[in-house]
Design an enzyme around this catalytic site. Sequence first.
Site, PDB file in Angstrom:
ATOM      1  N   ASP A  91      10.964  -3.388   2.889  1.00 58.57           N
ATOM      2  CA  ASP A  91      10.776  -2.346   1.877  1.00 58.57           C
ATOM      3  C   ASP A  91      12.116  -1.662   1.594  1.00 58.57           C
ATOM      4  O   ASP A  91      12.777  -1.167   2.501  1.00 58.57           O
ATOM      5  CB  ASP A  91       9.759  -1.322   2.401  1.00 58.57           C
ATOM      6  CG  ASP A  91       9.282  -0.352   1.322  1.00 58.57           C
ATOM      7  OD1 ASP A  91       9.993  -0.159   0.326  1.00 58.57           O
ATOM      8  OD2 ASP A  91       8.189   0.222   1.491  1.00 58.57           O
ATOM      9  N   HIS A 107       8.814  -3.167  -1.489  1.00 62.17           N
ATOM     10  CA  HIS A 107       7.862  -2.072  -1.705  1.00 62.17           C
ATOM     11  C   HIS A 107       6.627  -2.547  -2.463  1.00 62.17           C
ATOM     12  O   HIS A 107       5.518  -2.091  -2.216  1.00 62.17           O
ATOM     13  CB  HIS A 107       8.559  -0.948  -2.463  1.00 62.17           C
ATOM     14  CG  HIS A 107       7.804   0.340  -2.466  1.00 62.17           C
ATOM     15  ND1 HIS A 107       7.469   1.004  -1.307  1.00 62.17           N
ATOM     16  CD2 HIS A 107       7.295   1.097  -3.477  1.00 62.17           C
ATOM     17  CE1 HIS A 107       6.806   2.113  -1.603  1.00 62.17           C
ATOM     18  NE2 HIS A 107       6.669   2.193  -2.903  1.00 62.17           N
ATOM     19  N   SER A 117       2.270   3.721  -1.497  1.00 62.03           N
ATOM     20  CA  SER A 117       3.440   4.589  -1.478  1.00 62.03           C
ATOM     21  C   SER A 117       3.015   6.038  -1.241  1.00 62.03           C
ATOM     22  O   SER A 117       2.469   6.359  -0.195  1.00 62.03           O
ATOM     23  CB  SER A 117       4.220   4.416  -2.788  1.00 62.03           C
ATOM     24  OG  SER A 117       5.517   4.978  -2.679  1.00 62.03           O
TER      25      SER A 117
END
Length: 815
Positions: free
Chosen positions: A748, A782, A675
Amino acid sequence: MQRSNPISLALLCAALLPGSMALADTHYQTPPAELQALVDAPRGPLFNLGPKRSTALLVGMAALPSIGAVAQPELRLAGLRINPRMRAASRFDFGNGLSLLDVGTGQQRPVQGLPADPRIADIAWSSDERWVAFSRWGDNGVELWLLDVAQGQARRLIKDHLNAIAGNGFGWLGGNKQLLVRLAQQDQAAAPVASSVPAGPNTQQTAGGQTSQTRTYADMLKNPADAAQLEWQLQTQIALVGTDGKLSKVGKPATVIGLQGSPDGKYLLLGVLRQPYSYLVPVSRFPRATQVWDTQGKLIRTLAEQPLLERLPSGNDAVQPGPRDFAWRDDAPATVHWTEAQDGGDPNREAKVRDTLFQQAAPFDQPATRLLDVATRVEDIRWGRDDLALVTEGWWKSRDTRTWRIQPGKPATAAELIVSRKSEDRYSDPGTPLTRLNSYGRPVLQTGKDGNTLLLAGEGASPEGDRPFLDRFHLDSKQTERLWRSEAPYYERTVAVLDDEGQRLVTSREAVDERPNYYLRDLVRRIAPRALTQFPHPYPQFKGMQKELIRYKRADGVDLTATLYLPAGYDPKRDGPRPMLMWAYPQEFKSAKAASQVTDSPYRFNRISLGGPLVMLARGYTVLDDPAMPIIGEGDKEPNDSYLQQLTQSAQAAVDEVVKRGVADRDRIAVGGHSYGAFMTANLLAHTRLFRAGIARSGAYNRTLTPFGFQAEDRNFWQAQNVYQTMSPFNHADKIKDALLIIHGEVDNNPGTFPIQSERLYQALQGLGGTARLVMLPHESHGYRARESLMHMLWEQDRWLETYVTQAKPREAGK
């Protein structure tokens, strides 16, 4: 003669070229045996202590789900991900067994009556600890089950299925007598089916003159058919269910987005969705009516009609105008409280009072009472009794936080300041007030016998690392008394206090080579703690790994810390430097003092997260985990105005330190992150030659695609164009000369990290002649969930590091 598709042919040829990776490895791969063993390591049970703290429920955890389970049909509507067959929010992690633990004796007994494949989802104890309600994912819907604790026997309670899209679908009402449930509507018409032929274009329009700051969200509604599907899915029949299985419906079906029963069980607080819906924001910002019903379904009062919130003022301290955050007071029979912004929700507007806390008691026929005005934003409320509640306010921009004592039964009494500090200053954190369940089964502040002391449990951040503690806080004198503190060589934290004076505790204790287990402590008798559980080490092959909390400085004098891990039996003086993987995640601070604080403990168990860097210890690498990458903006300065300078200085300091220690070869260090850590990784490869390779997972790389803020940046692109452009590694892709592995989940749903971010960075590197590989994991979000996905991720990472780090030759001078 049929002509071949030139694009497909080109890709096929590329796949066949020696050394090409264009279309190679199209099947899930398996990593080396030592990494595969980590994926399949047994998962320890969850520990769920009952409200009377005499019994705990141990929930066995199933193995990782298969890609077949993760690939089930899913609806993605207005920020929600829905399993349409189950009428529930998508989930893949379930309990596969239950047992009961007697806290006093440590004896365990299995729960009887569970089906062969339990698939336990959510759990709720009754306040008297007699029952445990839980939901189970059956073949065609979410089932409601009940466990009789004394008998150790579980049974399905009702035949109806739950609607668990916007919550668990069930909860206790009034503590222990009956359950408040959301049912999937049985007589509902069939779900709407979108036509493949559109009725017309999908349009949006905005009126000039108003500005707002809306970040980029995934899974938004795209057309009227999506809106119809969302409304159908959220249709809920509210009902009450007794422990005998008797069911009574409450009112008519409604599009319920929130549901809470009053502590006394006589009223319901609902959020009912309203039109119009939006294509820009998630369902949490759709219009809703906040209403109070009685348990027969009669509307008592509409507390608010909240409009669509497509527009919010700019800034991380912005909130919606008008009332928000409606909930019941936990210490009163039926009193609703809420917060209302006094500055229109705009942090850029000057105001002495920004938030006001209100309350209104049943039968809701008297005006609301003002409880507290605060200068920033109400962040947390802990209820105790009519003369005791704690309200915490905070302001992100300055990191200021204050906690006040109020007397909700005497609203005119002046609030009393309890603590004032900076939220980023971990060393000054006094701890969190502990709670107990009251007669309504609601958590209220746990006070001593005289009613004038609180128990505070905290992480105990300190220069020597985290050392959790339990304190007694005297409300009158505001003095603190230390009752207990974790001692080396263990990391031990309070799970529950068994009495109001803080004399008997249940703690979770762990050490570097000892996985967390639960203990009973007696602080009066001062005897050795007694183990309640004996969970074995989940990966004994990692026993003996070396762990050290290290300290070093960066060039501007900021003190930094990191956790250094070395493989078992490795001696840098004897064995020489090894290939190293660094794994980090930058954080923003308003002061260098806070940025320099230690954020870990040297005594915590060496958890091997599949998504973290420690897995590479099994392959002989050394690991530097969480090297501090602080981005500091003192005073009126914005942290990101000097992001690259601070980031590269922190990375340089970390590399210099591990090379000086002899545990890493300067020519064989990789950097990685997930991330915002992936964003960091791409930037470090673009602006330094410190690393031979990078691993960037689920990141964002072009900040013009997140123009209304990202991470802690609350300026929009047009207010800080240079910052957005300079910080975007996509704009500097031509400078990335070292090998970059890019991994992303194809679906995601994290705001800002859309898969296109990775696709476009890879295309840039491919076109510029860089060394890169793009791996898009099907059906993954994610965070990655399927066993096959995690196996393949580890295979990719291991192969990348082997090729570009382990086998790397020293760089030639100037290259």
